[in-house]
Design an enzyme around this catalytic site. Structure first.
Site, PDB file in Angstrom:
ATOM      1  CG  ASP A 140      -2.413   4.109  -1.615  1.00 44.91           C
ATOM      2  OD1 ASP A 140      -3.136   4.017  -2.624  1.00 44.91           O
ATOM      3  OD2 ASP A 140      -2.369   3.225  -0.737  1.00 44.91           O
ATOM      4  CB  SER A 159      -0.945  -0.052   1.194  1.00 46.46           C
ATOM      5  OG  SER A 159      -1.842   1.028   1.159  1.00 46.46           O
ATOM      6  CG  HIS A 160       0.163   3.669   3.272  1.00 48.14           C
ATOM      7  ND1 HIS A 160      -0.735   2.630   3.377  1.00 48.14           N
ATOM      8  CD2 HIS A 160       0.634   3.884   4.502  1.00 48.14           C
ATOM      9  CE1 HIS A 160      -0.800   2.247   4.639  1.00 48.14           C
ATOM     10  NE2 HIS A 160       0.019   2.990   5.352  1.00 48.14           N
ATOM     11  CE  LYS A 194      -7.354   1.689   1.797  1.00 45.57           C
ATOM     12  NZ  LYS A 194      -7.111   1.244   3.146  1.00 45.57           N
ATOM     13  CG  ASP A 243      -5.897   1.050  -1.340  1.00 49.08           C
ATOM     14  OD1 ASP A 243      -4.953   1.855  -1.234  1.00 49.08           O
ATOM     15  OD2 ASP A 243      -5.988   0.005  -0.659  1.00 49.08           O
ATOM     16  NE  ARG A 244      -3.852   4.128   2.969  1.00 46.88           N
ATOM     17  CZ  ARG A 244      -3.387   4.269   4.184  1.00 46.88           C
ATOM     18  NH1 ARG A 244      -2.874   5.427   4.567  1.00 46.88           N
ATOM     19  NH2 ARG A 244      -3.423   3.274   5.048  1.00 46.88           N
ATOM     20  CG  ASP A 259      -2.556  -0.294  -2.728  1.00 51.36           C
ATOM     21  OD1 ASP A 259      -2.383   0.825  -2.190  1.00 51.36           O
ATOM     22  OD2 ASP A 259      -3.303  -1.159  -2.224  1.00 51.36           O
TER      23      ASP A 259
HETATM   24  C1  G1P Z   1      -3.843   1.480   8.252  1.00 53.04           C
HETATM   25  C2  G1P Z   1      -5.026   2.402   8.373  1.00 53.04           C
HETATM   26  C3  G1P Z   1      -6.303   1.663   8.060  1.00 53.04           C
HETATM   27  C4  G1P Z   1      -6.199   1.010   6.681  1.00 53.04           C
HETATM   28  C5  G1P Z   1      -4.942   0.167   6.602  1.00 53.04           C
HETATM   29  C6  G1P Z   1      -4.728  -0.397   5.209  1.00 53.04           C
HETATM   30  O1  G1P Z   1      -3.956   0.425   9.181  1.00 53.04           O
HETATM   31  O2  G1P Z   1      -5.096   2.975   9.669  1.00 53.04           O
HETATM   32  O3  G1P Z   1      -7.381   2.549   8.113  1.00 53.04           O
HETATM   33  O4  G1P Z   1      -7.312   0.208   6.423  1.00 53.04           O
HETATM   34  O5  G1P Z   1      -3.813   0.944   6.956  1.00 53.04           O
HETATM   35  O6  G1P Z   1      -4.601   0.590   4.241  1.00 53.04           O
HETATM   36  P1  G1P Z   1      -3.192   0.412  10.601  1.00 53.04           P
HETATM   37  O7  G1P Z   1      -1.734   0.627  10.326  1.00 53.04           O
HETATM   38  O8  G1P Z   1      -3.742   1.587  11.370  1.00 53.04           O
HETATM   39  O9  G1P Z   1      -3.524  -0.899  11.220  1.00 53.04           O
HETATM   40 ZN    ZN Z   2      -3.231   1.393  -0.384  1.00 53.00          ZN
END
Ligand code: G1P
Ligand code: ZN
Length: 543
Positions: A277, A113-114, A376, A281-282, A279
């Site tokens: 982000d 992801s990010h 998302k 989704d954000r 991938d």
């Molecule tokens: C974090 C975000 C959460 C999101 C997840 C995946 O998780 O807070 O909202 O769904 O990344 O993108 P966390 O690191 O808080 O467990």
């Molecule tokens: Zn992501």
């Protein structure tokens, strides 16, 4: 070509977290690490023989190599077919769409992801179920159990599949279909939104900047915003996906998308700015001189949904993760629809979407989506905003001011303390948990605690219960503190402190959120003893 059965043994810690298994890239590259986890997915879901899967990733370092391993392991275990994004790329929402659209048995998404990528960055693997959504805990628990008893994995000995050319080929008895990662997704967006109205907006001189952060959304944004909707060339910046995201941190928030923020707050700023982000989704939404928090964004989308063709009939309900601000709750109450509060993580929205109880969902962490897929969706949120702006003909700042006047403003911020010693972070949470029952009625920084508990979620659709989902403390006047430990980090513990306060006075809606939240921040420090326990006097990241 032949199937190899390789002896292995369980590797500790292969427990999927908030969003799949996420580890340092070097850990994933370790001996048998990826193979063990993939075989455990196959074993945990009852095998892949005869099944059709989707495969793609965000293009980060090790994406291409990992995709070949997944293909060889799918073929070795008898998968009928794997649909792969060209060059092993698929944004997470595009993968979700393909899984659903093609009626498959699920898919593997390669992404952290990010989180930063590269040899010293992070990597991740996520399994999504046939509804297109992240596997729920019932499935990830089975996968985790399978990791603990693994004795062997099966893999084809073969050349790499050429994933740069569209079309079908065979790997043993498994068909590999390489598809354009953008095409189906772009068609879906065209069905949901009023592309004519958005095109007219751009024709009228509306200026936009989209920062793809050198992540997977670049090709999607260019194809949709510039090619189909007529946004000026150059609207999309950092549009070429790179394995290390250009050494950036592909997290669309004011900290990591600072260049975009500076441009949007500067003289001659474009009308609208957005980012996505790693991938895809954000999303981050920002108007000229006006940043929109993800929590507010969800509320605005809900309040204005009927201008979008796909939601013209109204929303069935909305859902937000527990730490997300309660701005959308007020909109739902006004609309007379249900508002669900779920634990953090998109997987908890799946049942509500499948059951038709919620149409829109969102998380404070820049995640917004709807029932069009089961993830998302960053670009979807951006198009939703564009559709609203086209219909309303108002700048973002005016739209926000009007929204707050109608519904009140939920000042909101998240403070992250990263890389905290795990034992210290757990001790902080354990100690606070033990004191929760005694907190109501006590005072902190001039605010009185009204209620305090540890969030547990009873899924209204399948009746499953998820416990230990964050500590929440309600304070006088609609203020709230939530504390939880991140489930996606790869180093030490990350303590997340979520802060919120409702402001109903129209004359007090223009304050700086950190100032507006100062008493709540002080109360959080006082109640949880953050400085004492973590040794930190200030958060590392404030969003
Ligand atoms: C974090 C975000 C959460 C999101 C997840 C995946 O998780 O807070 O909202 O769904 O990344 O993108 P966390 O690191 O808080 O467990
Ligand atoms: Zn992501």
């Amino acid at each position: 070509m032949s199937v190899q059965t390789i002896a292995t043994q369980p590797i500790e810690g292969q427990k999927p977290g908030t969003s799949g298994l996420r580890k340092k890239t070097r850990v994933f590259q370790g001996h048998h690490y990826l193979e063990n986890f993939i075989q455990s997915i196959w074993n945990g879901i009852g095998g892949v023989a005869g099944k059709t899967l989707v495969l793609g990733g965000d293009g980060r370092h090790f994406n291409a190599e990992a995709a070949q391993v997944v293909l060889r392991m799918a073929a070795a275990s008898g998968a009928a077919k794997v649909i792969v994004g060209q060059n092993a790329l698929l944004s997470t929402p595009a993968a979700s769409n393909l899984i659903r659209d093609r009626g498959t048995d699920g898919g593997i998404i390669l992404s952290a992801s990010h989180n930063p990528g590269g040899p010293d960055g992070d990597f991740g693997v996520k399994f999504n179920t046939p509804n297109g959504g992240p596997a729920p805990e019932s499935v990830t628990n089975k996968i985790f159990e399978a990791t603990k008893t693994l004795t062997e994995y099966r893999i084809f000995e073969a050349q790499d599949v050429n994933l740069s050319i569209l079309g079908a080929s065979m790997l043993g008895d498994t068909e590999i279909e390489v598809v354009d990662p953008v095409a189906e997704y772009a068609k879906l967006m065209e069905r949901l939104f009023d592309f004519g109205a958005i095109r007219a907006l751009f024709e009228g001189g509306f200026r936009m900047r989209f920062d793809a952060m050198h992540a997977v959304t670049g090709p999607y944004a260019t194809a949709i915003l510039e090619d189909r909707l007529g946004a000026a060339p150059g609207t999309v910046v950092n549009g070429i996906p790179l394995p290390d995201f250009g050494k950036g941190h592909p997290d669309p928030n004011p900290i990591w998308a600072k260049t975009l923020m500076d441009e949007m707050m500067g003289a001659d700023a474009p009308d609208f700015g957005a980012a996505s982000d790693g991938d895809g989704d954000r999303n981050m939404i920002v108007g000229r001189g006006c940043y929109v928090t993800p929590s507010d964004s969800l509320a605005v989308l809900a309040a204005n949904a009927t201008v979008v063709p796909a939601y013209a009939e109204g929303l069935k309900g909305v859902a937000r993760s527990m730490p997300t601000s309660r701005a959308v709750d007020r909109v739902a109450a006004h609309l007379g629809i249900d508002c669900y509060e779920t634990p953090t993580g998109w997987k908890f929205f799946g049942n509500l979407l499948d059951a038709g109880r919620a149409t829109l969902c969102g998380e404070e962490s820049a995640g917004t989506g709807s029932d069009h897929v089961r993830e998302k969706d960053g670009l979807w949120a951006v198009l939703f905003w564009l559709n609203i702006l086209a219909a309303k003909g108002q700048p973002v700042s005016e739209l926000m001011a009007a929204h707050w006047r109608d519904f009140g403003r939920n000042y909101y911020s998240r403070h992250d303390y990263e890389g905290v010693d795990s034992a210290a972070a757990n001790a902080l949470m354990d100690d606070l948990r033990a004191r929760l029952a005694d907190l109501p009625g006590t005072e902190a920084a001039g605010l009185t605690v009204e209620a305090a508990d540890e969030f547990a979620y009873d899924d209204p659709v399948d009746g499953s219960r998820s416990e230990g989902q964050g500590l929440r403390i309600d304070l006088t006047g609609g203020a709230r503190i939530v504390l939880r430990l991140s489930g996606t980090g790869t180093e030490g513990a990350t303590l997340r402190v979520y802060l919120e306060r409702l402001e109903a006075d129209p004359d007090k809606m223009d304050a700086d959120p950190q100032e507006a939240l100062a008493p709540v921040i002080a109360a959080a420090n006082h109640i949880a003893g953050i400085a004492d326990r973590t040794g930190r006097t200030a958060p590392d990241v404030i969003t």
